[in-house]
Design an enzyme around this catalytic site. Structure first.
Site: not given
Length: 387
Positions: A44, A276
C-alpha cells in the site's frame, strides 16, 4: 526512473531502492514463520514509498504468495501492471469499484453489513462470486466487525455464499499494540480472534486463510502466525519499533537510500543567518551547501536544525529551517564540488544516517519518513529482474 539499474548521478534527487535487499528481507521473514505459513507483502501507499510495481514483483520472486493494499484502486493498479496471484485490499467505502474488484479476482475485506450488501450486488452484476474476507475488530477499534455484530455478519455472509454471490476466503484482524512488547492487549486480542474464528468455523465458514499478524507480530509473537502473516514495514528492512530491536537484530536491511546533488557551495562570514527566520547563525566563517530537497518532497520540517545528512563522507545537520524545496547544511569549511552527493538516509553501513535517525530528529516513526517521500523524487530500482 522506475526500473533503471543506474545510479543516475545527474538527478537532482533520487530514492534508490535495492530490490535485492527487499528480496532478502522477504526471505528472512518467511524463515521466521516456517513453511506452513504464507507471507503477504503489503505494498500500500506505493509500497511505503518504494514503488509499488517493482516491489510487488520482487516480493513475489522472493516467496510472497499474497500482496496487500489498503484501497481497491491500489489493488486494481497492481492488476493493470500485470501482477497476478492473490491480492487483498481492505479499505473500502460506499460506492467503491466492487464489480471491478470482483472481475480482477481480488480478495476484498468486509467489516459490516453495508459492505456485504454492496459486494453481493456487484457480484450479481458481474455474474460471478466475490472473494471476501471477514474482518473482526478484536480490540483495535478501527475497521472490523465488533464481536456483538459478528454472528449477524457471519450468518449473512454464509447466506450470500449459499446463493453463489460470495466465497468467504478469509477471517482476519489487526493488532493495536504488537509493537509494544508485553502489552496486555496482544494476548487479549489473540483470545478474541480465536473465539471469533471458532464461531465462524462452527457456523460453516471454511476459510483459506486466517491472519492477524502484522510486521511486529511476525517478528515477536510467533503464536499469532496462523495461516498467513502480513509484513509491511519489515519487508522494507525496518524494525516496526525500537523497543522490539533494530533492523540488524532481525536480519533485515533497509532497501531505500535517499540522496540529492548539492546544488551550491559558498563561503559566508560568521554570524550569517541561514534560511527562514534565521534560526541558525553561522558560528564562524564557514561554507554552506544547498541541498535541493524540502518539505514538498517529504523532508519533515520538524527536523529543521536536527536532520542528519552525509556530505563527502562526513555527517552534517540541517542548518536552519527546511524550506519547501531546499535546505542548507553547514559544511564547516569543506568545499565539495556542486553535484556532490548528499545522503539523507540509507542502510547505515557506510556511515550514512538512517531513516530511523530522521524519525528521531522529526519526533515521528520511520513509516512516516519513507512513505512521505514525494513524487518529485524519482525512484531508481536497483537489481530489477527482467520479466
Amino acid at each position: 526512473m522506475t526500473g533503471t539499474t543506474q545510479t543516475s548521478a545527474s538527478l537532482r534527487a533520487r530514492a534508490e531502492v535495492d530490490l535485492d535487499a527487499l528480496r532478502g528481507n522477504v526471505r528472512a521473514l518467511r524463515a521466521r514463520v516456517g513453511p506452513d505459513t504464507a507471507l503477504m507483502g503489503v505494498v500500500k501507499s506505493d509500497a511505503y514509498g518504494h514503488g509499488m510495481l517493482p516491489v510487488a514483483r520482487a516480493a513475489q520472486e522472493a516467496g510472497a504468495t499474497w500482496l496487500g493494499t489498503a484501497t481497491p484502486h491500489e489493488a486494481l493498479a497492481l492488476r493493470a501492471g500485470g501482477i497476478r496471484g492473490r491480492v487483498m485490499c481492505w479499505l473500502w467505502t460506499p460506492g467503491d469499484p466492487w464489480r471491478e474488484g470482483i472481475e480482477a479476482d481480488l480478495d476484498m475485506s468486509v467489516s459490516a453489513m453495508w459492505a456485504l450488501r454492496e459486494v453481493t450486488a456487484a457480484a450479481r452484476e458481474a455474474g460471478r462470486p466475490a472473494r471476501i474476507q471477514l474482518k473482526a475488530d478484536t480490540g483495535l477499534g478501527r475497521n472490523g466487525c465488533q464481536p456483538a455484530d459478528w454472528p449477524g455478519l457471519v450468518t449473512a455472509a454464509l447466506a450470500a455464499q449459499a446463493a453463489g454471490e460470495v466465497k468467504v476466503t478469509g477471517l482476519w484482524s489487526h493488532f493495536a499494540c504488537a509493537d509494544e512488547p508485553g502489552h496486555p492487549s496482544i494476548t487479549a486480542q489473540l483470545d478474541v480472534f480465536h473465539q471469533m474464528v471458532a464461531y465462524a468455523e462452527k457456523e460453516g465458514v471454511e476459510p483459506e486463510v486466517r491472519h492477524i499478524a502484522n510486521s511486529a507480530a511476525t517478528l515477536t509473537v510467533p503464536e499469532s502466525s496462523f495461516d498467513l502473516v502480513r509484513t509491511g514495514i519489515a519487508m522494507y528492512g525496518f524494525s516496526p519499533s525500537p523497543e522490539l530491536g533494530t533492523s540488524q537484530d532481525f536480519g533485515l536491511r533497509p532497501a531505500m537510500t535517499l540522496s540529492a546533488s548539492v546544488a551550491l557551495v559558498k563561503q559566508v562570514p560568521g554570524g550569517h543567518g541561514v534560511s527562514y527566520g534565521h534560526h541558525y547563525l553561522t558560528p564562524a566563517e564557514t561554507t554552506l551547501g544547498l541541498v535541493p530537497l524540502g518539505y514538498a518532497d517529504g523532508i519533515p520540517r520538524h527536523a529543521s536544525g536536527r536532520g542528519p545528512v552525509q556530505v563527502g563522507g562526513v555527517r552534517r545537520r540541517v542548518a536552519g529551517r527546511v524550506a519547501m524545496d531546499q535546505f542548507v547544511v553547514d559544511l564547516d569549511g569543506d568545499t565539495p564540488e556542486p553535484g556532490a552527493r548528499a545522503v539523507l538516509f540509507g542502510p547505515g553501513d557506510r556511515g550514512e544516517p538512517t531513516a530511523d535517525d530522521w524519525a528521531e530528529a522529526a519526533g515521528t516513526i520511520v513509516y512516516e519518513i519513507v512513505t512521505r517521500i514525494g513524487s518529485r523524487v524519482p525512484r531508481v530500482h536497483l537489481h530489477e529482474r527482467s520479466a
